[in-house]
Design a protein around this motif. Structure first.
Motif, PDB file in Angstrom:
ATOM      1  N   GLY A  36      51.741 -10.339  46.900  1.00 26.82           N
ATOM      2  CA  GLY A  36      50.871 -10.625  47.883  1.00 26.82           C
ATOM      3  C   GLY A  36      50.054 -11.822  47.407  1.00 26.82           C
ATOM      4  O   GLY A  36      49.621 -12.821  48.308  1.00 26.82           O
ATOM      5  N   LEU A  37      49.307 -11.968  46.278  1.00 26.34           N
ATOM      6  CA  LEU A  37      48.645 -13.021  45.584  1.00 26.34           C
ATOM      7  C   LEU A  37      49.435 -14.264  45.724  1.00 26.34           C
ATOM      8  O   LEU A  37      48.991 -15.410  46.299  1.00 26.34           O
ATOM      9  CB  LEU A  37      48.350 -12.611  44.049  1.00 26.34           C
ATOM     10  N   GLU A  38      50.905 -14.274  45.133  1.00 26.50           N
ATOM     11  CA  GLU A  38      51.472 -15.434  45.222  1.00 26.50           C
ATOM     12  C   GLU A  38      51.820 -16.241  46.874  1.00 26.50           C
ATOM     13  O   GLU A  38      51.694 -17.152  46.991  1.00 26.50           O
ATOM     14  CB  GLU A  38      52.754 -15.133  44.746  1.00 26.50           C
ATOM     15  N   LYS A  39      51.866 -15.150  47.666  1.00 32.63           N
ATOM     16  CA  LYS A  39      52.037 -15.595  49.054  1.00 32.63           C
ATOM     17  C   LYS A  39      50.524 -16.156  49.559  1.00 32.63           C
ATOM     18  O   LYS A  39      50.734 -16.963  50.166  1.00 32.63           O
ATOM     19  CB  LYS A  39      52.356 -14.317  49.994  1.00 32.63           C
ATOM     20  N   GLU A  40      49.542 -15.687  49.065  1.00 32.24           N
ATOM     21  CA  GLU A  40      48.282 -16.036  49.613  1.00 32.24           C
ATOM     22  C   GLU A  40      48.096 -17.511  49.010  1.00 32.24           C
ATOM     23  O   GLU A  40      47.569 -18.131  49.900  1.00 32.24           O
ATOM     24  CB  GLU A  40      47.217 -15.109  49.433  1.00 32.24           C
ATOM     25  N   GLY A  42      50.408 -19.519  47.705  1.00 33.95           N
ATOM     26  CA  GLY A  42      51.581 -20.287  48.218  1.00 33.95           C
ATOM     27  C   GLY A  42      52.278 -20.899  46.972  1.00 33.95           C
ATOM     28  O   GLY A  42      53.078 -21.973  46.940  1.00 33.95           O
ATOM     29  N   ILE A  43      52.104 -20.184  45.797  1.00 31.18           N
ATOM     30  CA  ILE A  43      52.788 -20.807  44.630  1.00 31.18           C
ATOM     31  C   ILE A  43      53.075 -19.319  43.657  1.00 31.18           C
ATOM     32  O   ILE A  43      52.553 -18.285  43.784  1.00 31.18           O
ATOM     33  CB  ILE A  43      51.705 -21.424  43.653  1.00 31.18           C
ATOM     34  N   GLN A  44      54.105 -19.707  42.925  1.00 30.98           N
ATOM     35  CA  GLN A  44      54.501 -18.701  42.071  1.00 30.98           C
ATOM     36  C   GLN A  44      53.584 -18.543  40.861  1.00 30.98           C
ATOM     37  O   GLN A  44      53.546 -19.555  40.141  1.00 30.98           O
ATOM     38  CB  GLN A  44      56.000 -18.910  41.585  1.00 30.98           C
ATOM     39  N   ILE A  45      53.162 -17.432  40.688  1.00 31.42           N
ATOM     40  CA  ILE A  45      52.150 -17.301  39.330  1.00 31.42           C
ATOM     41  C   ILE A  45      52.693 -16.840  38.188  1.00 31.42           C
ATOM     42  O   ILE A  45      52.390 -17.264  36.908  1.00 31.42           O
ATOM     43  CB  ILE A  45      50.884 -16.413  39.732  1.00 31.42           C
ATOM     44  N   LEU A  46      53.504 -15.859  38.287  1.00 30.70           N
ATOM     45  CA  LEU A  46      54.282 -15.209  37.012  1.00 30.70           C
ATOM     46  C   LEU A  46      55.896 -15.510  36.977  1.00 30.70           C
ATOM     47  O   LEU A  46      56.457 -15.620  38.155  1.00 30.70           O
ATOM     48  CB  LEU A  46      53.981 -13.644  37.059  1.00 30.70           C
ATOM     49  N   THR A  56      53.487 -19.037  35.125  1.00 30.58           N
ATOM     50  CA  THR A  56      54.143 -20.279  35.365  1.00 30.58           C
ATOM     51  C   THR A  56      53.289 -21.653  35.066  1.00 30.58           C
ATOM     52  O   THR A  56      51.941 -21.246  34.909  1.00 30.58           O
ATOM     53  CB  THR A  56      54.497 -20.305  36.742  1.00 30.58           C
ATOM     54  N   ALA A  57      53.611 -22.447  34.985  1.00 29.56           N
ATOM     55  CA  ALA A  57      52.664 -23.888  34.917  1.00 29.56           C
ATOM     56  C   ALA A  57      51.525 -23.680  35.887  1.00 29.56           C
ATOM     57  O   ALA A  57      50.381 -23.903  35.753  1.00 29.56           O
ATOM     58  CB  ALA A  57      53.646 -25.311  35.037  1.00 29.56           C
ATOM     59  N   GLU A  58      51.906 -23.460  37.282  1.00 28.23           N
ATOM     60  CA  GLU A  58      50.820 -23.396  38.285  1.00 28.23           C
ATOM     61  C   GLU A  58      50.075 -22.231  38.243  1.00 28.23           C
ATOM     62  O   GLU A  58      48.834 -22.514  38.264  1.00 28.23           O
ATOM     63  CB  GLU A  58      51.626 -23.303  39.657  1.00 28.23           C
ATOM     64  N   GLY A  59      50.577 -21.145  37.677  1.00 29.06           N
ATOM     65  CA  GLY A  59      49.821 -19.883  37.355  1.00 29.06           C
ATOM     66  C   GLY A  59      48.560 -20.216  36.189  1.00 29.06           C
ATOM     67  O   GLY A  59      47.688 -19.683  36.351  1.00 29.06           O
TER      68      GLY A  59
END
Length: 289
Positions: A36-40, A42-46, A56-59
């Motif tokens: 849900g967090l990643e969807k909110e 808009g990035i892959q966090i883990l 991840t780098a974005e996370g």
């Protein structure tokens, strides 16, 4: 906020399963909250790998902001609780080994006698790690030397002496005080804290160069190596106060002192529980050995 707390716990445990167990959720629920967090956002966090779960780098880019948001919310909760007295709260501390081992257990015990529902989260690390945790908001304050951490607020609690640790029977044990220049020939076991090393600075100030053979972060590993005759070292006197290692401890000349301090950003923005514990530390600093 629960989703942010779940994310923080996953990172700390490096596992969805362990995080779910600690927090009392099912693993499915934990996975859904992260999704849900990643969807909110808009990035892959883990990302998952054989070594566990990591950012991840974005996370990694947004994680410090997530931690900051969590701490602000927790501070808000504790501020509200403070209106009726300090009843609950969490104190997050980063501390060097000697402090976490020799000072904090008794201080935690005394504080919890007054405030039994206060919880402590202690992360033990070297200077570099503690400063990083402070910058990222992962801890409320650090307990380490005041010699490092430019830009942070500091309150010195106690100045400890760093002494030479030698194997029993070493020729230099005949001296009550050892000139620093006499410590340059033996293999030297350096206690290093994330790129910071007070013994090295002391040698450099005296125009000396030690024979560094090992670089170790753990005091107990160093004492074990000294006991085995693998080299000599310079460590905090606190380490010598409770040890069964067969080593000899002597002062060095010139004396090397380490001012141990509370290091934090802005005390007013810290959770109420942490503000109270900082005040408690300052009030009891004369009792520290």
């Amino acid at each position: 906020m629960n989703r942010l707390l779940v994310l923080e716990t996953i990172i700390q445990m490096q596992s969805f399963t362990k995080a779910a167990k600690v927090l009392g959720y099912t693993q499915s629920s934990v996975s859904q909250m992260v999704a849900g967090l990643e969807k909110e956002f808009g990035i892959q966090i883990l990302k998952r790998s054989r070594n566990g779960v990591s950012l991840t780098a974005e996370g990694a880019e947004i994680y410090p902001l997530i931690i900051q948001t969590l701490r602000q919310y927790q501070a808000l909760q504790e501020r509200a609780a403070a209106l009726t007295g300090l009843k609950t709260g969490t104190v997050r501390i980063g501390a060097i080994t000697s402090v976490s081992c020799y000072w904090l257990p008794e201080l935690f015990k005394s504080f919890k006698e007054m405030y039994p529902n206060i919880e402590f989260v202690l992360q033990q690390g070297d200077y570099g790690m503690i400063l990083t945790w402070l910058k990222n908001g992962e801890i409320d304050f650090g307990l380490m030397t005041a010699n490092y951490g430019e830009g942070f607020n500091k309150v010195i609690l106690h100045t400890t002496e760093m002494k030479a640790f030698l194997p029993s029977g070493h020729p230099l044990t005949k001296l009550d005080q050892i000139p620093l220049r006499k410590l340059t020939s033996d293999p030297f076991i350096l206690v290093e804290g994330g790129g910071y090393a007070e013994p090295i600075e002391a040698f450099q100030k005296s125009g000396l160069l030690p024979n560094v053979r090992y670089r170790i972060q753990d005091d107990y590993t160093i004492m074990s190596m000294v006991e085995a005759g693998l080299g000599i070292s310079i460590l905090s006197e606190l380490v010598a106060s409770r040890t069964n290692f067969d080593v000899q401890v002597r002062s060095v000349e010139p004396k090397i002192e380490r001012p141990v301090a509370i290091i934090y950003r802005d005390k007013a923005t810290l959770p109420i529980a942490s503000q109270h514990f900082i005040d408690f530390l300052i009030q009891h600093k004369k009792e520290l050995l």
